[in-house]
Design a protein around this motif. Structure first.
Motif, PDB file in Angstrom:
ATOM      1  N   LEU A 130       1.010  -1.106  -0.448  1.00  0.00           N
ATOM      2  CA  LEU A 130      -0.238  -0.062  -0.003  1.00  0.00           C
ATOM      3  C   LEU A 130       0.868   1.489  -0.175  1.00  0.00           C
ATOM      4  N   PRO A 131       0.533   1.953  -0.939  1.00  0.00           N
ATOM      5  CA  PRO A 131       1.413   3.355  -1.071  1.00  0.00           C
ATOM      6  C   PRO A 131       1.370   4.535   0.299  1.00  0.00           C
ATOM      7  N   ASP A 132       1.830   5.031   0.846  1.00  0.00           N
ATOM      8  CA  ASP A 132       1.550   6.162   1.407  1.00  0.00           C
ATOM      9  C   ASP A 132       1.127   5.575   2.701  1.00  0.00           C
ATOM     10  N   ALA A 133       1.814   4.238   3.346  1.00  0.00           N
ATOM     11  CA  ALA A 133       0.601   3.600   4.793  1.00  0.00           C
ATOM     12  C   ALA A 133       1.675   3.905   5.389  1.00  0.00           C
ATOM     13  N   THR A 134       0.120   3.749   6.873  1.00  0.00           N
ATOM     14  CA  THR A 134       0.946   4.545   8.238  1.00  0.00           C
ATOM     15  C   THR A 134       0.606   3.034   9.147  1.00  0.00           C
ATOM     16  N   PRO A 135       1.794   3.379  10.169  1.00  0.00           N
ATOM     17  CA  PRO A 135       2.121   1.857  10.675  1.00  0.00           C
ATOM     18  C   PRO A 135       0.767   1.338  11.255  1.00  0.00           C
ATOM     19  N   PHE A 136       0.775   0.305  11.323  1.00  0.00           N
ATOM     20  CA  PHE A 136      -0.965  -0.004  12.056  1.00  0.00           C
ATOM     21  C   PHE A 136      -1.044   0.552  13.910  1.00  0.00           C
ATOM     22  N   ASP A 137      -0.176   0.595  15.031  1.00  0.00           N
ATOM     23  CA  ASP A 137       0.293   1.407  15.956  1.00  0.00           C
ATOM     24  C   ASP A 137      -0.588   2.627  15.492  1.00  0.00           C
ATOM     25  N   GLN A 138      -0.480   3.381  14.424  1.00  0.00           N
ATOM     26  CA  GLN A 138      -0.136   4.584  14.574  1.00  0.00           C
ATOM     27  C   GLN A 138      -1.924   5.176  13.169  1.00  0.00           C
ATOM     28  N   ASP A 139      -2.134   4.023  13.117  1.00  0.00           N
ATOM     29  CA  ASP A 139      -3.669   4.403  12.207  1.00  0.00           C
ATOM     30  C   ASP A 139      -4.596   4.663  12.581  1.00  0.00           C
ATOM     31  N   GLU A 140      -5.177   5.852  13.568  1.00  0.00           N
ATOM     32  CA  GLU A 140      -6.742   6.088  13.597  1.00  0.00           C
ATOM     33  C   GLU A 140      -7.320   6.070  12.712  1.00  0.00           C
ATOM     34  N   SER A 141      -7.012   6.665  11.505  1.00  0.00           N
ATOM     35  CA  SER A 141      -8.045   6.862  10.697  1.00  0.00           C
ATOM     36  C   SER A 141      -9.128   5.668   9.790  1.00  0.00           C
ATOM     37  N   HIS A 142      -8.552   4.649   9.831  1.00  0.00           N
ATOM     38  CA  HIS A 142      -8.863   3.548   9.262  1.00  0.00           C
ATOM     39  C   HIS A 142      -9.700   3.276  10.595  1.00  0.00           C
ATOM     40  N   CYS A 143     -11.468   3.289  10.377  1.00  0.00           N
ATOM     41  CA  CYS A 143     -11.914   2.720  11.307  1.00  0.00           C
ATOM     42  C   CYS A 143     -13.460   2.526  11.268  1.00  0.00           C
ATOM     43  N   ALA A 144     -13.838   2.203   9.780  1.00  0.00           N
ATOM     44  CA  ALA A 144     -15.322   1.936   9.225  1.00  0.00           C
ATOM     45  C   ALA A 144     -15.042   0.401   9.896  1.00  0.00           C
ATOM     46  N   TYR A 145     -16.446  -0.701   9.595  1.00  0.00           N
ATOM     47  CA  TYR A 145     -16.472  -1.521  10.140  1.00  0.00           C
ATOM     48  C   TYR A 145     -18.405  -1.796   9.714  1.00  0.00           C
ATOM     49  N   ASP A 146     -18.932  -2.299   8.711  1.00  0.00           N
ATOM     50  CA  ASP A 146     -20.201  -3.174   8.473  1.00  0.00           C
ATOM     51  C   ASP A 146     -20.783  -4.044   8.305  1.00  0.00           C
ATOM     52  N   PRO A 147     -20.882  -4.438   9.256  1.00  0.00           N
ATOM     53  CA  PRO A 147     -21.424  -6.185   9.132  1.00  0.00           C
ATOM     54  C   PRO A 147     -21.631  -6.369   7.980  1.00  0.00           C
ATOM     55  N   GLU A 148     -22.979  -5.887   7.630  1.00  0.00           N
ATOM     56  CA  GLU A 148     -23.581  -6.675   6.845  1.00  0.00           C
ATOM     57  C   GLU A 148     -22.567  -6.475   5.604  1.00  0.00           C
ATOM     58  N   TYR A 149     -21.962  -4.969   4.676  1.00  0.00           N
ATOM     59  CA  TYR A 149     -21.286  -5.710   3.925  1.00  0.00           C
ATOM     60  C   TYR A 149     -20.094  -6.408   3.595  1.00  0.00           C
ATOM     61  N   VAL A 150     -19.223  -6.846   4.554  1.00  0.00           N
ATOM     62  CA  VAL A 150     -18.549  -7.931   5.517  1.00  0.00           C
ATOM     63  C   VAL A 150     -18.786  -9.179   4.971  1.00  0.00           C
ATOM     64  N   ASN A 151     -20.277  -9.168   5.394  1.00  0.00           N
ATOM     65  CA  ASN A 151     -20.461 -10.066   5.786  1.00  0.00           C
ATOM     66  C   ASN A 151     -21.057 -11.026   4.263  1.00  0.00           C
ATOM     67  N   ARG A 152     -21.045 -10.019   3.789  1.00  0.00           N
ATOM     68  CA  ARG A 152     -21.290  -9.887   2.085  1.00  0.00           C
ATOM     69  C   ARG A 152     -20.546 -10.458   1.263  1.00  0.00           C
ATOM     70  N   PHE A 153     -19.070 -10.191   1.562  1.00  0.00           N
ATOM     71  CA  PHE A 153     -17.540 -10.316   1.431  1.00  0.00           C
ATOM     72  C   PHE A 153     -17.622 -11.152   1.574  1.00  0.00           C
ATOM     73  N   TRP A 154     -17.870 -12.008   2.291  1.00  0.00           N
ATOM     74  CA  TRP A 154     -17.072 -13.095   2.962  1.00  0.00           C
ATOM     75  C   TRP A 154     -18.505 -14.740   1.761  1.00  0.00           C
ATOM     76  N   ARG A 155     -19.414 -14.190   1.763  1.00  0.00           N
ATOM     77  CA  ARG A 155     -20.420 -15.064   1.254  1.00  0.00           C
ATOM     78  C   ARG A 155     -19.914 -14.983  -0.764  1.00  0.00           C
ATOM     79  N   ALA A 156     -19.170 -13.653  -1.037  1.00  0.00           N
ATOM     80  CA  ALA A 156     -18.471 -13.847  -3.013  1.00  0.00           C
ATOM     81  C   ALA A 156     -17.266 -14.773  -2.468  1.00  0.00           C
ATOM     82  N   LEU A 157     -16.927 -14.865  -1.303  1.00  0.00           N
ATOM     83  CA  LEU A 157     -15.355 -15.370  -1.137  1.00  0.00           C
ATOM     84  C   LEU A 157     -15.828 -16.550  -1.255  1.00  0.00           C
TER      85      LEU A 157
END
Length: 307
Positions: A130-157
């Motif tokens: 990933l370009p311009d990545a932030t270390p995991f222990d410093q990343d406060e910006s990525h924080c979304a979790y939509d259970p419905e769409y995550v479940n859809r993604f898994w079903r597609a997998l």
């Protein structure tokens, strides 16, 4: 005993509109990198980085068994109950809820749980590929979790894994498992011709060039499923050859597919497969036609390699 209702065909191939869950997709991508790097830390090196992927399970994505000293363990993303389950062979386990929280918070929770179970967790915290990545222990910006769409993604997998396994079974030569690479966030299966390939140019963001060169040390025809990203917001099946033989881009493929000259891959929209009268047949046609082009134009020994 109550028997649960089965899914309809539309549910089996769920709608997966990338813009509707792109923030959750980006967060989940980074969470899977954390868990994938834990597997990387504890597993012996296997050719083409086959020791690092995750695998689609009946509830989500799993590391599978990590057999190591002082104890063997497994980590699974459960996209039904929406929890991360860490289990060790002694029977002890810790479950962490999957919910909207930052990558840094997820990293801290996972690290604390591993320490509580006596498992080493000293991973390199810089995300891969990933370009311009932030270390995991410093990343406060990525924080979304939509259970419905995550479940859809898994079903597609789940559906994709089933068809990719059928495709994989038709090959007698060296072939990868159907596995989920957390660096590029895609499900993949790769066939090999058995011949060495020219050195890969490298240049993948936050990935050592030697890793890319070892991954592509031999000729391949690779294919898989990818949910998309901000630059290409469309879930798609893909196929490519390395090295790409002359004329490959002009190969005959299903009408819904096309060759993307920027990505140097054939792409088939997930939506076209999902809504097809026979999704399996369309996807297998795409997989077979792109492989046949790579093998024929690359002069592979098809009589020996194919079932």
């Amino acid at each position: 005993m109550e028997i649960p209702q089965t899914h309809s065909a539309q549910q089996d191939w769920p709608q997966l509109d990338f813009p509707a869950w792109q923030d959750s997709c980006a967060t989940l991508h980074l969470w899977t990198q954390i868990i994938g790097k834990i597997r990387l830390l504890h597993m012996p090196w296997t050719n083409h980085s086959w020791h690092v992927p995750l695998y689609v399970s009946v509830r989500g994505l799993t590391t599978s068994l990590i057999a190591c000293k002082p104890m063997s363990f497994e980590i699974e993303f459960d996209f039904i109950a929406h929890r991360l389950l860490i289990q060790i062979a002694s029977g002890a386990q810790i479950a962490l809820p999957l919910r909207s929280q930052s990558v840094a918070a997820f990293y801290r929770e996972v690290t604390a749980a591993l320490h509580a179970l006596g498992i080493e967790a000293g991973i390199r915290t810089m995300p891969c590929e990933l370009p311009d990545a932030t270390p995991f222990d410093q990343d406060e910006s990525h924080c979304a979790y939509d259970p419905e769409y995550v479940n859809r993604f898994w079903r597609a997998l789940l559906q994709s894994t089933r068809v990719l396994n059928a495709f994989r079974a038709r090959y007698l030569g060296k072939c990868s498992p159907v596995h989920f690479f957390w660096g590029s966030f895609d499900l993949a299966v790769t066939r090999f011709s058995g011949r060495a390939a020219p050195p890969h140019p490298g240049g993948v963001p936050n990935l050592p060039d030697w890793v890319a060169r070892e991954a592509y040390s031999h000729e391949v025809s690779s294919c898989g499923f990818w949910p998309g990203n901000a630059g290409f917001p469309h879930a798609s099946y893909y196929a490519y050859a390395y090295p790409e033989p002359q004329g490959y881009a002009q190969a005959k493929v299903p009408p819904d597919a096309h060759y993307d000259s920027a990505l140097r891959e054939f792409l088939l929209p997930y939506e076209a497969v999902r809504t097809a009268p026979d999704p399996d047949a369309l996807l297998l046609d795409f997989l077979e036609s792109t492989y046949a082009a790579a093998a024929a134009l690359g002069d592979w020994d098809r009589k020996t390699l194919e079932r």
